[in-house]
Motif scaffolding. Structure first.
Motif, PDB file in Angstrom:
ATOM      1  N   PHE A  15       0.784  -1.274   0.116  1.00  0.00           N
ATOM      2  CA  PHE A  15      -0.046   0.058   0.028  1.00  0.00           C
ATOM      3  C   PHE A  15       0.653   1.321   0.097  1.00  0.00           C
ATOM      4  O   PHE A  15       0.491   2.238  -0.589  1.00  0.00           O
ATOM      5  CB  PHE A  15      -1.013  -0.075   1.305  1.00  0.00           C
ATOM      6  CG  PHE A  15      -2.085  -0.960   0.920  1.00  0.00           C
ATOM      7  CD1 PHE A  15      -3.050  -0.800   0.016  1.00  0.00           C
ATOM      8  CD2 PHE A  15      -2.430  -1.685   1.915  1.00  0.00           C
ATOM      9  CE1 PHE A  15      -4.057  -1.930  -0.218  1.00  0.00           C
ATOM     10  CE2 PHE A  15      -3.555  -2.780   1.944  1.00  0.00           C
ATOM     11  CZ  PHE A  15      -4.205  -2.750   0.740  1.00  0.00           C
ATOM     12  N   LEU A  16       2.031   1.333   1.006  1.00  0.00           N
ATOM     13  CA  LEU A  16       2.711   2.488   0.818  1.00  0.00           C
ATOM     14  C   LEU A  16       3.380   2.565  -0.617  1.00  0.00           C
ATOM     15  O   LEU A  16       3.580   3.695  -0.904  1.00  0.00           O
ATOM     16  CB  LEU A  16       3.909   2.295   2.092  1.00  0.00           C
ATOM     17  CG  LEU A  16       4.963   3.420   2.110  1.00  0.00           C
ATOM     18  CD1 LEU A  16       3.987   4.518   2.614  1.00  0.00           C
ATOM     19  CD2 LEU A  16       5.919   3.153   3.248  1.00  0.00           C
ATOM     20  N   GLU A  19       0.782   4.062  -2.979  1.00  0.00           N
ATOM     21  CA  GLU A  19       0.659   5.512  -2.666  1.00  0.00           C
ATOM     22  C   GLU A  19       1.883   6.489  -3.268  1.00  0.00           C
ATOM     23  O   GLU A  19       1.752   7.765  -3.762  1.00  0.00           O
ATOM     24  CB  GLU A  19       0.455   5.757  -1.308  1.00  0.00           C
ATOM     25  CG  GLU A  19      -1.118   5.124  -0.886  1.00  0.00           C
ATOM     26  CD  GLU A  19      -2.121   6.002  -1.700  1.00  0.00           C
ATOM     27  OE1 GLU A  19      -1.970   7.121  -1.913  1.00  0.00           O
ATOM     28  OE2 GLU A  19      -3.110   5.474  -2.322  1.00  0.00           O
ATOM     29  N   SER A  22       2.367   6.469  -7.047  1.00  0.00           N
ATOM     30  CA  SER A  22       1.070   7.245  -7.872  1.00  0.00           C
ATOM     31  C   SER A  22       1.069   8.539  -7.726  1.00  0.00           C
ATOM     32  O   SER A  22       0.567   9.344  -8.589  1.00  0.00           O
ATOM     33  CB  SER A  22      -0.304   6.674  -7.383  1.00  0.00           C
ATOM     34  OG  SER A  22      -0.571   6.855  -5.877  1.00  0.00           O
ATOM     35  N   LYS A  23       2.039   9.015  -6.669  1.00  0.00           N
ATOM     36  CA  LYS A  23       2.108  10.660  -6.488  1.00  0.00           C
ATOM     37  C   LYS A  23       3.308  11.205  -7.150  1.00  0.00           C
ATOM     38  O   LYS A  23       3.433  12.363  -7.225  1.00  0.00           O
ATOM     39  CB  LYS A  23       2.112  10.949  -4.974  1.00  0.00           C
ATOM     40  CG  LYS A  23       1.078  10.523  -4.170  1.00  0.00           C
ATOM     41  CD  LYS A  23      -0.101  11.157  -4.381  1.00  0.00           C
ATOM     42  CE  LYS A  23      -1.234  10.551  -3.383  1.00  0.00           C
ATOM     43  NZ  LYS A  23      -2.488  10.104  -3.846  1.00  0.00           N
TER      44      LYS A  23
END
Length: 97
Positions: A15-16, A19, A22-23
């Motif tokens: 998950f990290l 995230e 994607s940024k």
């Protein structure tokens, strides 16, 4: 208990990582990929060290497999990075005539 903790850390890393990636703006993907290739090079060195074990069983097989996959990752990563960098080069005016 240890397997549950390791699974939790693995899922948290997924998950990290999603995230964070994607940024990242598209202009920073090439430098990020180059840094990832350098880390894969370190993985290749570790895989080579694991092949150097005295046992010739399953550990040597996994070490050889790790060397193959790490080599594919490094070579492919640098090829993609090189291709991405070629997209940013300016074309000569003489080639279009």
């Amino acid at each position: 208990m240890e397997a549950v903790f390791l699974t939790f850390v693995f899922v948290l890393a997924i998950f990290l990582g999603f995230e964070l990636i994607s940024k990242v703006p598209s202009t920073l993907h090439t430098p990020l990929m180059s840094g990832s290739n350098a880390i894969s090079g370190i993985t290749l060195i570790g895989a080579l060290a694991s092949v150097k074990t005295d046992s010739l069983g399953f550990a040597a097989f996994l070490g050889t497999l790790a060397v193959v996959f790490a080599t594919i990752n490094v070579v492919g990563g640098y090829a993609v990075t090189n291709r991405m960098l070629e997209m940013f080069k300016k074309k000569d005016q003489g080639e279009n005539k």
